[in-house]
Write an enzyme that holds these catalytic residues in place. Structure first.
Site, PDB file in Angstrom:
ATOM      1  N   LYS A  36      -4.167  29.546  16.482  1.00 52.80           N
ATOM      2  CA  LYS A  36      -5.529  29.367  17.015  1.00 52.80           C
ATOM      3  C   LYS A  36      -5.712  27.927  17.465  1.00 52.80           C
ATOM      4  O   LYS A  36      -6.202  27.662  18.564  1.00 52.80           O
ATOM      5  CB  LYS A  36      -6.575  29.712  15.948  1.00 52.80           C
ATOM      6  CG  LYS A  36      -6.789  31.207  15.794  1.00 52.80           C
ATOM      7  CD  LYS A  36      -7.626  31.536  14.576  1.00 52.80           C
ATOM      8  CE  LYS A  36      -7.614  33.042  14.335  1.00 52.80           C
ATOM      9  NZ  LYS A  36      -8.032  33.434  13.012  1.00 52.80           N
ATOM     10  N   GLN A  95     -11.231  31.597   8.069  1.00 49.78           N
ATOM     11  CA  GLN A  95     -10.152  32.577   8.059  1.00 49.78           C
ATOM     12  C   GLN A  95     -10.289  33.502   6.840  1.00 49.78           C
ATOM     13  O   GLN A  95     -10.487  33.052   5.714  1.00 49.78           O
ATOM     14  CB  GLN A  95      -8.801  31.836   8.025  1.00 49.78           C
ATOM     15  CG  GLN A  95      -7.587  32.724   8.128  1.00 49.78           C
ATOM     16  CD  GLN A  95      -7.423  33.394   9.494  1.00 49.78           C
ATOM     17  OE1 GLN A  95      -7.878  32.886  10.513  1.00 49.78           O
ATOM     18  NE2 GLN A  95      -6.777  34.547   9.510  1.00 49.78           N
ATOM     19  N   ASP A 154     -16.573  34.579  15.360  1.00 48.00           N
ATOM     20  CA  ASP A 154     -15.977  35.834  14.899  1.00 48.00           C
ATOM     21  C   ASP A 154     -16.914  37.015  15.171  1.00 48.00           C
ATOM     22  O   ASP A 154     -16.482  38.166  15.140  1.00 48.00           O
ATOM     23  CB  ASP A 154     -15.747  35.774  13.379  1.00 48.00           C
ATOM     24  CG  ASP A 154     -14.314  35.454  12.999  1.00 48.00           C
ATOM     25  OD1 ASP A 154     -13.409  35.843  13.755  1.00 48.00           O
ATOM     26  OD2 ASP A 154     -14.128  34.829  11.941  1.00 48.00           O
TER      27      ASP A 154
HETATM   28  N1  GUN Z   1      -8.065  37.228   9.428  1.00 46.77           N
HETATM   29  C1  GUN Z   1      -7.357  38.094  10.208  1.00 46.77           C
HETATM   30  N2  GUN Z   1      -7.995  38.277  11.389  1.00 46.77           N
HETATM   31  C2  GUN Z   1      -9.129  37.520  11.353  1.00 46.77           C
HETATM   32  C3  GUN Z   1     -10.172  37.274  12.277  1.00 46.77           C
HETATM   33  O1  GUN Z   1     -10.227  37.821  13.395  1.00 46.77           O
HETATM   34  N3  GUN Z   1     -11.135  36.414  11.865  1.00 46.77           N
HETATM   35  C4  GUN Z   1     -11.115  35.829  10.652  1.00 46.77           C
HETATM   36  N4  GUN Z   1     -12.114  34.998  10.335  1.00 46.77           N
HETATM   37  N5  GUN Z   1     -10.148  36.026   9.757  1.00 46.77           N
HETATM   38  C5  GUN Z   1      -9.162  36.871  10.120  1.00 46.77           C
END
Ligand code: GUN
Length: 290
Positions: free
Chosen positions: A53, A97, A120
């Site tokens: 990311k 996350q 998100d």
């Molecule tokens: N963990 C796995 N995929 C995601 C996501 O799309 N957002 C977040 N915050 N955590 C994740």
């Protein structure tokens, strides 16, 4: 007939290059969108996601802020960090996350994020905005699913869409997005009676159940668009030595022989999620800073 393969890597690369152009064009106004990613603990898969990311955020010219906290961080410390990021004007998007360690209430943390920075799209305010058709931030994987479906068929209007899975992260929001595209939407799940018959009705099938290769070829309507959200690691006896391989929620080889278009795993929905996160960060920056 063999289905067209929907190339998620290519669609994601196109989106990122479009976003890079937009970031460059607004840089002249002194605005650099910023994304803060918070990782608690040392979960190996999460570390890889967070690194990717941050890398892709910088590659398209946005600012990346990474916060790595130890696994024993108290919930109050995490909430205090979220409050600081909410107040930081350089931060347009906040992503905590998941999964979080057991001693932290993930819902409480999500609810503490400013909904206008919730890239998100998990905050209840954004879920409500999506359900009522108000502008807001939409979860990234569902957004990616709809983009991929539209890359196969630009106008989804009037299609019979079946979503298998009812999670807050994928199933429910993807159903809302498809409704907004004027599909007739059914949400099915593991307790649905005669799941194969429900799937066979679908012109557009989204599989998001988290069960390896559950959706079989004979569940698919000939010519349907199939979007496979599953990422499941299973043993790979052919490779020997305890090796594993990734499979989706759809039995790909069987489905490919019947569908009109299908996303592969890997290389389908997966690459779209981060690209959509970057799009959400740009959207948040524009909405917040006009
Ligand atoms: N963990 C796995 N995929 C995601 C996501 O799309 N957002 C977040 N915050 N955590 C994740």
């Amino acid at each position: 007939m063999s289905a067209t393969i929907i190339d998620g890597k290519a669609v994601a690369a196109d989106l990122r290059s479009r976003l890079a152009g937009e970031v460059e064009s607004i840089a002249g106004t002194g605005l650099t969108p910023g994304l803060a990613v918070v990782l608690v603990g040392e979960d190996a898969a999460s570390q890889v996601y967070v690194r990717n990311k941050a890398k892709q955020t910088r590659e398209i010219g946005m600012a990346s802020f990474e916060h790595r906290l130890s696994a024993d961080t108290p919930e109050t410390d995490l909430l205090a960090l979220v409050a600081r990021l909410n107040a930081d004007d350089a931060v347009d998007g906040i992503l905590v996350q998941l999964p979080l360690p057991d001693h932290i209430d993930a819902q409480k943390v999500i609810a503490a994020i400013d909904p206008d920075k919730d890239v998100d799209g998990f905050h209840p305010v954004n879920a409500g905005r999506l359900a009522t058709g108000l502008p807001g931030l939409v979860p990234c994987t569902p957004l990616g699913c709809v983009m991929l479906a539209k890359s196969a068929q630009a106008d989804l209007s009037g299609m019979e869409a079946v979503v298998v899975g009812r999670s807050n992260i994928v199933g429910k929001p993807v159903a809302q997005l498809l409704l907004a595209e004027n599909c007739t939407v059914t949400i099915a799940h593991s307790r649905s009676r005669d799941l194969p018959a429900i799937c066979r009705r679908a012109d557009l099938l989204v599989a998001a159940v988290g069960r390896p290769e559950m959706v079989r070829g004979d569940w698919i309507r000939p010519g349907a668009i199939v979007i496979d959200v599953g990422i499941n690691r299973v043993p790979n006896p052919d490779a020997g030595g305890g090796k594993t391989r990734l499979v989706g929620d759809v039995a790909f080889a069987e489905a490919r022989a019947v569908a009109g278009a299908i996303t592969p795993v890997p290389g389908g929905v997966g690459p779209m999620t981060i690209a959509c996160l970057l799009q959400n960060t740009l959207t948040a920056a524009r909405q917040r800073r006009g």
